[in-house]
Write an enzyme that holds these catalytic residues in place. Structure first.
Site, PDB file in Angstrom:
ATOM      1  N   THR A  30       0.918  -1.507   0.345  1.00 57.63           N
ATOM      2  CA  THR A  30      -0.062  -0.055   0.158  1.00 57.63           C
ATOM      3  C   THR A  30       1.003   1.228   0.067  1.00 57.63           C
ATOM      4  O   THR A  30       1.472   1.066   0.623  1.00 57.63           O
ATOM      5  CB  THR A  30      -0.777   0.080   1.120  1.00 57.63           C
ATOM      6  OG1 THR A  30      -0.084  -0.245   1.855  1.00 57.63           O
ATOM      7  CG2 THR A  30      -1.562  -1.451   1.363  1.00 57.63           C
ATOM      8  N   THR A  50      -7.163  -1.511   3.937  1.00 55.93           N
ATOM      9  CA  THR A  50      -6.405  -3.084   4.465  1.00 55.93           C
ATOM     10  C   THR A  50      -7.695  -3.656   4.858  1.00 55.93           C
ATOM     11  O   THR A  50      -7.856  -5.209   4.541  1.00 55.93           O
ATOM     12  CB  THR A  50      -5.021  -3.778   4.862  1.00 55.93           C
ATOM     13  OG1 THR A  50      -5.051  -3.167   6.240  1.00 55.93           O
ATOM     14  CG2 THR A  50      -3.950  -3.134   4.407  1.00 55.93           C
ATOM     15  N   LYS A  70      -2.360 -15.033  14.619  1.00 56.36           N
ATOM     16  CA  LYS A  70      -3.632 -16.472  15.398  1.00 56.36           C
ATOM     17  C   LYS A  70      -3.490 -17.954  14.384  1.00 56.36           C
ATOM     18  O   LYS A  70      -3.309 -18.573  14.609  1.00 56.36           O
ATOM     19  CB  LYS A  70      -4.658 -15.818  14.845  1.00 56.36           C
ATOM     20  CG  LYS A  70      -6.383 -16.859  15.320  1.00 56.36           C
ATOM     21  CD  LYS A  70      -7.324 -16.030  15.087  1.00 56.36           C
ATOM     22  CE  LYS A  70      -8.524 -17.619  15.956  1.00 56.36           C
ATOM     23  NZ  LYS A  70     -10.141 -16.513  15.907  1.00 56.36           N
ATOM     24  N   ARG A 118      23.144 -10.381  32.507  1.00 57.79           N
ATOM     25  CA  ARG A 118      23.909 -11.872  32.753  1.00 57.79           C
ATOM     26  C   ARG A 118      22.810 -12.490  33.915  1.00 57.79           C
ATOM     27  O   ARG A 118      23.037 -14.412  33.402  1.00 57.79           O
ATOM     28  CB  ARG A 118      25.226 -11.805  33.648  1.00 57.79           C
ATOM     29  CG  ARG A 118      26.359 -11.307  32.061  1.00 57.79           C
ATOM     30  CD  ARG A 118      27.398 -11.069  32.639  1.00 57.79           C
ATOM     31  NE  ARG A 118      27.682  -9.788  33.543  1.00 57.79           N
ATOM     32  CZ  ARG A 118      28.196  -9.438  34.680  1.00 57.79           C
ATOM     33  NH1 ARG A 118      29.555 -10.217  34.362  1.00 57.79           N
ATOM     34  NH2 ARG A 118      28.470  -8.518  34.890  1.00 57.79           N
ATOM     35  N   HIS A 127      24.037  -0.524  46.155  1.00 58.22           N
ATOM     36  CA  HIS A 127      23.247  -0.571  46.514  1.00 58.22           C
ATOM     37  C   HIS A 127      21.615   0.070  47.213  1.00 58.22           C
ATOM     38  O   HIS A 127      20.938  -0.142  47.928  1.00 58.22           O
ATOM     39  CB  HIS A 127      22.951  -1.768  48.171  1.00 58.22           C
ATOM     40  CG  HIS A 127      24.237  -2.547  47.662  1.00 58.22           C
ATOM     41  ND1 HIS A 127      23.673  -3.563  46.868  1.00 58.22           N
ATOM     42  CD2 HIS A 127      25.257  -3.037  48.864  1.00 58.22           C
ATOM     43  CE1 HIS A 127      25.523  -4.389  47.034  1.00 58.22           C
ATOM     44  NE2 HIS A 127      25.693  -3.860  48.035  1.00 58.22           N
ATOM     45  N   GLY A 134      33.520   0.707  44.447  1.00 56.40           N
ATOM     46  CA  GLY A 134      33.114  -0.458  43.639  1.00 56.40           C
ATOM     47  C   GLY A 134      30.926   0.645  43.365  1.00 56.40           C
ATOM     48  O   GLY A 134      30.366  -0.134  43.892  1.00 56.40           O
ATOM     49  N   GLU A 160      32.188   1.504  39.553  1.00 55.45           N
ATOM     50  CA  GLU A 160      31.157   0.168  38.374  1.00 55.45           C
ATOM     51  C   GLU A 160      30.499   1.151  37.351  1.00 55.45           C
ATOM     52  O   GLU A 160      30.515   0.736  36.248  1.00 55.45           O
ATOM     53  CB  GLU A 160      30.164   0.253  38.877  1.00 55.45           C
ATOM     54  CG  GLU A 160      30.798  -1.570  40.220  1.00 55.45           C
ATOM     55  CD  GLU A 160      31.150  -2.183  39.542  1.00 55.45           C
ATOM     56  OE1 GLU A 160      30.420  -2.902  38.808  1.00 55.45           O
ATOM     57  OE2 GLU A 160      31.378  -3.691  40.681  1.00 55.45           O
ATOM     58  N   ASP A 189      13.705   9.430  71.694  1.00 61.82           N
ATOM     59  CA  ASP A 189      14.830   8.655  71.821  1.00 61.82           C
ATOM     60  C   ASP A 189      15.434   9.305  70.097  1.00 61.82           C
ATOM     61  O   ASP A 189      16.675   9.624  70.149  1.00 61.82           O
ATOM     62  CB  ASP A 189      14.514   6.972  72.061  1.00 61.82           C
ATOM     63  CG  ASP A 189      13.601   6.685  71.069  1.00 61.82           C
ATOM     64  OD1 ASP A 189      12.785   7.587  70.093  1.00 61.82           O
ATOM     65  OD2 ASP A 189      13.571   5.147  71.722  1.00 61.82           O
TER      66      ASP A 189
END
Length: 531
Positions: free
Chosen positions: A42, A75, A145, A223, A283, A312, A335, A485
């Site tokens: 098309t 279509t 399908k 990984r 972390h 690191g 890193e 406290d």
């Protein structure tokens, strides 16, 4: 209805091609023609195929029905969908197809109108709606399908696999590849509809729609996950905020699951500041944050907060990296470094550290931009609006006899902004625009305060400083002090001013303790739990 026989190899005699992304189209069309495949197409796709020198038949000529409504209907016709959906080897289907002159279509190559990129460019509502593909998803789903007889390709990245299969099987496509392509096709239409649904819900102000779908495109297989026995992958979606999802990796080895998670946290934190700022993350928690006149100065201050944990770690900056900053950052093992940009001299410094990953985003995210965060739970998802809450000096309520000094106020605001990015229970000590102690993720707020002070003492000893770093600092708590406290622990650490949300039934007790110690304390009325 009797099932049609399943063929392992399906010859590709007729293909329908209609694509927005024309990458690799010319080579595909030529290869299909070389296998004797008739090509239907098309509009612009047909013109591109013809220009490539491959014979092509316009869909309107094939159906005997012209394109209409500005191409919205081309279509969507029984000759097309019948040719895709008809079951080969089924007598009833084959009789109906013969009666109505419907020729089988064995391959459908369709990629969709660029809805996601249109939205990402900030197009107006009408333009975005116009880029919602209707015929494309219908063709893709029909072909997927009926994959027992039809191959479907929705991504130029799959052209190579298709052509290799055709070559191996002398113009046929195997069942294994057809099933794989069908699975990818359903995933593509699901992601496309998910993007439309999320965008449209936002346009009508529905934050939490009745049906929420999280969808993304595979960017890379990893990984492993958090641990080596877990599998993992990285997905991105078309409406991503600036950050790890759309960053360019300039150098370094492959990013891990934990790298990506930590880098996202670091970049999110550093985006909070307008002055040159550096955040060092380990972390998913900050181990040092600082603002300064230069990135190098900010980095050195942030590193001094907890040099042991910074080893690191992940470094995020909110300015283009220069040589001086790069040299400071590479002085210890790091890193990942993420930045909006880096000059050539900085890149040259990083290049010496072959394993260090350098990510460039091109832009900083806006911390006030709304959006949703989604987390999986067993059997479902938790969705919430992003924590875009911020407090300024005008939002604060002074609750003690003594008000903060201007210097204390500046540090209090910085400390609370950092606290927003620390796992709860969170305590953050700041002095002179630098974090000097951070306590994160403890079950007791008192423990967080004590851990932050202890880490500050450790950093002072490492630097040869005899006075605790927290002496004369301010302290932020991400939620109210339920008892005095926690405040007492901050007093023992040497803090002189406190910022906290307030709202405890024992606020009066905590305020009295602050007054007794000569502390200034302000309430924000906003907490920042992060789990």
């Amino acid at each position: 209805m009797p099932a049609a026989p399943v063929q392992d190899l399906v010859p590709i005699r007729r293909a329908l091609i209609s694509v927005s992304d024309k990458t690799g189209l010319a080579a595909l069309a030529k290869a299909l023609h070389g296998h004797g495949t008739e090509i239907l197409s098309t509009g612009g796709t047909a013109r591109a195929i013809a220009e490539a020198g491959a014979p092509v038949t316009e869909v309107s000529d094939h159906t005997g029905f012209p394109e209409m409504l500005d191409g919205r209907v081309k279509t969507l016709h029984p000759t097309i969908h019948g040719g895709i959906l008809g079951l080969r080897g089924n007598p009833e289907h084959e009789a109906a197809m013969a009666e109505h002159g419907i020729a089988p279509i064995d391959l459908v190559v369709v990629n969709l109108y660029p809805f996601e990129s249109t939205v990402a460019k900030g197009a107006d509502f009408a333009t975005c709606v116009e880029n919602i593909d209707i015929g494309g998803p219908a063709l893709i789903r029909a072909a997927a399908k009926n994959h027992t007889a039809v191959a479907v390709v929705t991504d130029p990245e799959d052209y190579e696999a298709l052509l290799a299969d055709l070559k191996t099987h002398s113009g046929c496509v195997s069942m294994d590849l057809r099933r794989l392509l069908a699975a990818r096709a359903f995933g593509r239409t699901a992601a496309y509809d998910a993007a439309i649904g999320r965008w449209f819900s936002g346009e009508v102000g529905e934050t939490f729609p009745r049906h929420l779908v999280a969808a993304g495109r595979l960017k890379q297989s990893l990984r492993y996950g958090e641990n080596p026995h877990q599998e993992a992958a990285f997905y991105v979606h078309g409406l991503a905020r600036p950050g790890v999802a759309n960053a360019h990796q300039v150098q370094g080895k492959e990013l891990s699951y934990n790298n990506l998670n930590d880098t996202d946290a670091a970049f999110d934190l550093v985006s909070e500041f307008s002055d040159p700022a550096v955040a060092i993350i380990k972390h998913a928690n900050p181990c040092g944050v600082a603002v300064g006149e230069t990135l190098r100065g900010a980095y050195e201050k942030a590193l001094a907060c907890d040099p042991v944990s910074a080893f690191g770690g992940i470094v995020a900056v909110n300015r283009a990296l220069d040589r001086a900053a790069a040299e400071a950052i590479t002085s210890i093992f790091t890193e990942v470094v993420i930045a909006p940009d880096a000059d050539d001299q900085a890149k040259a410094v990083f290049a010496v550290k072959k394993n260090l990953r350098l990510l460039i985003t091109g832009v900083m995210p806006d911390p006030t931009t709304p959006g949703l965060t989604i987390r999986s739970v067993a059997g479902g998802m938790l969705a919430q609006t992003r924590d875009t809450g911020r407090v300024d000096e005008a939002d604060l309520k002074v609750v003690t006899k003594r008000a903060p000094t201007p210097a204390e106020m500046s540090d209090l605001l910085l400390a609370f902004r950092v606290c927003k990015h620390v796992k709860s229970n969170a305590i953050v000590y700041v002095k002179d625009g630098v974090t000097v102690g951070i306590g994160a993720g403890q079950m007791s707020r008192v423990d967080s305060a004590r851990i932050a002070a202890r880490k500050a003492d450790d950093a002072a000893r490492a630097a040869g400083i005899t006075v605790p770093l927290t002496q004369g600092s301010v302290v932020a708590s991400d939620a109210f002090f339920p008892f005095a406290d926690g405040l007492t622990a901050a007093v023992e650490a040497g803090a002189t001013a406190v910022i906290q949300p307030g709202g405890s039934v024992r606020d009066d007790e905590v305020i009295a303790a602050a007054d007794a110690a000569g502390l200034a304390m302000v309430f924000t009325g906003m907490r920042h739990f992060r789990h």
